[in-house]
Motif scaffolding. Structure first.
Motif, PDB file in Angstrom:
ATOM      1  N   PRO A  31      33.334   2.858 -71.428  1.00  0.00           N
ATOM      2  CA  PRO A  31      32.163   3.269 -72.220  1.00  0.00           C
ATOM      3  C   PRO A  31      30.903   2.551 -71.757  1.00  0.00           C
ATOM      4  O   PRO A  31      30.915   1.343 -71.526  1.00  0.00           O
ATOM      5  N   GLU A  35      27.260   4.677 -75.641  1.00  0.00           N
ATOM      6  CA  GLU A  35      28.299   5.611 -76.092  1.00  0.00           C
ATOM      7  C   GLU A  35      29.026   5.175 -77.363  1.00  0.00           C
ATOM      8  O   GLU A  35      29.251   6.011 -78.258  1.00  0.00           O
ATOM      9  N   HIS A  38      26.671   6.033 -80.404  1.00  0.00           N
ATOM     10  CA  HIS A  38      26.578   7.456 -80.747  1.00  0.00           C
ATOM     11  C   HIS A  38      27.898   7.976 -81.313  1.00  0.00           C
ATOM     12  O   HIS A  38      27.910   8.748 -82.284  1.00  0.00           O
ATOM     13  N   THR A  39      29.004   7.554 -80.705  1.00  0.00           N
ATOM     14  CA  THR A  39      30.313   7.988 -81.196  1.00  0.00           C
ATOM     15  C   THR A  39      30.563   7.464 -82.605  1.00  0.00           C
ATOM     16  O   THR A  39      31.088   8.183 -83.471  1.00  0.00           O
ATOM     17  N   ASN A  62      25.468  13.764 -82.720  1.00  0.00           N
ATOM     18  CA  ASN A  62      26.559  12.796 -82.756  1.00  0.00           C
ATOM     19  C   ASN A  62      27.780  13.354 -83.464  1.00  0.00           C
ATOM     20  O   ASN A  62      28.912  13.147 -83.028  1.00  0.00           O
ATOM     21  N   VAL A 108      35.528   7.674 -77.498  1.00  0.00           N
ATOM     22  CA  VAL A 108      34.456   7.952 -76.543  1.00  0.00           C
ATOM     23  C   VAL A 108      34.899   9.005 -75.535  1.00  0.00           C
ATOM     24  O   VAL A 108      34.156   9.941 -75.202  1.00  0.00           O
ATOM     25  N   ARG A 112      33.269  12.664 -74.855  1.00  0.00           N
ATOM     26  CA  ARG A 112      32.723  13.048 -73.550  1.00  0.00           C
ATOM     27  C   ARG A 112      33.071  14.481 -73.176  1.00  0.00           C
ATOM     28  O   ARG A 112      32.390  15.091 -72.348  1.00  0.00           O
ATOM     29  N   VAL A 158      27.948  11.584 -70.441  1.00  0.00           N
ATOM     30  CA  VAL A 158      27.971  10.486 -71.402  1.00  0.00           C
ATOM     31  C   VAL A 158      27.618  10.990 -72.799  1.00  0.00           C
ATOM     32  O   VAL A 158      26.972  12.031 -72.969  1.00  0.00           O
ATOM     33  N   VAL A 159      28.039  10.229 -73.795  1.00  0.00           N
ATOM     34  CA  VAL A 159      27.823  10.594 -75.199  1.00  0.00           C
ATOM     35  C   VAL A 159      26.490  10.009 -75.660  1.00  0.00           C
ATOM     36  O   VAL A 159      26.398   8.858 -76.086  1.00  0.00           O
ATOM     37  N   THR A 160      25.434  10.817 -75.553  1.00  0.00           N
ATOM     38  CA  THR A 160      24.111  10.435 -76.044  1.00  0.00           C
ATOM     39  C   THR A 160      23.457  11.672 -76.653  1.00  0.00           C
ATOM     40  O   THR A 160      24.024  12.761 -76.631  1.00  0.00           O
TER      41      THR A 160
END
Length: 227
Positions: A31, A35, A38-39, A62, A108, A112, A158-160
């Motif tokens: 991660p 990340e 946001h997760t 999110n 995460v 993704r 990526v998780v954003t």
């Protein structure tokens, strides 16, 4: 109808390739700094029904990204972690990592798998809208240039909120152009364009707070167009 079939096939093929590029190795990377935050926001909404940690960003993006993790992973009681009562977002994320890092990492990774959809949505929407406005060649150029843009490919991994906001920003601008300069004679289609513009702005506002900057620009541009 026939002329649109090759274009649709091209869009599908390019989106499939771009999606594969964004998902390549997504289970192997650790991660990155944003990340877990946001997760965590998304999972807090699903598991506790709370938006206490969503003061930096609205919860929509999110929550959508964290949906697979919320459905498939064991529920974590974030309210018992250090920092929750103080709504200290980084402290809660750190406590989660110390308590069960593997749980965090799996969340995460699952999130993704949703992140590329926003970038693919942007690419597909831009290609279709550009073709409608400027022709098939322009639509194909927009499709290829956006689908293989290194920055978009990177953000789709990526998780954003960047990918979702890029999609919403384009949707707002495209809907605004359709509202000001429609390619039809009006009637019920004008009401449709108005509704789509309102929907796009609303979705943008609950995706990222910076979308509020669109409102004065849209209002000013609309007044100038009316004048």
């Amino acid at each position: 109808m026939r002329s649109s079939v090759p274009f649709a096939v091209a869009v599908a093929v390019v989106l499939a390739i771009a999606g594969a590029l964004m998902l390549d190795g997504h289970t192997l990377r650790s991660p990155v700094v944003d990340e877990p935050l946001h997760t965590l926001r998304g999972l807090a909404w699903w598991w506790s029904g709370s938006t206490n940690l969503s003061y930096a960003h609205p919860p929509l993006a999110n929550a959508l990204m964290a949906a697979p993790a919320a459905l498939w992973l064991p529920v974590e009681d974030f309210t018992s972690l250090n920092g929750w009562s103080q709504t200290d977002h980084p402290a809660v994320a750190e406590a989660w990592a110390l308590h069960d890092y593997e749980h965090l990492r799996r969340a995460v990774v699952l999130s993704r798998r949703v992140a590329p959809l926003f970038v693919l949505g942007l690419v597909g929407l831009a290609a279709v809208w550009t073709r409608r406005r400027f022709g098939t060649t322009a639509g194909l150029v927009a499709l290829v240039m956006l689908a293989f843009n290194p920055s978009l490919l990177a953000h789709g991994q990526v998780v954003t909120t960047d990918g979702p906001m890029a999609l919403m920003a384009f949707a707002v601008l495209a809907a605004f152009v359709e509202y000001l300069h429609p390619l039809h004679d009006g009637g019920w289609r004008h009401h449709r364009d108005t509704a789509l513009l309102a929907l796009a702005v609303g979705l943008a506002l609950i995706t990222k707070f910076t979308a509020a900057a669109f409102v004065p620009g849209l209002v000013l541009t609309g007044l100038v167009a009316c004048a």
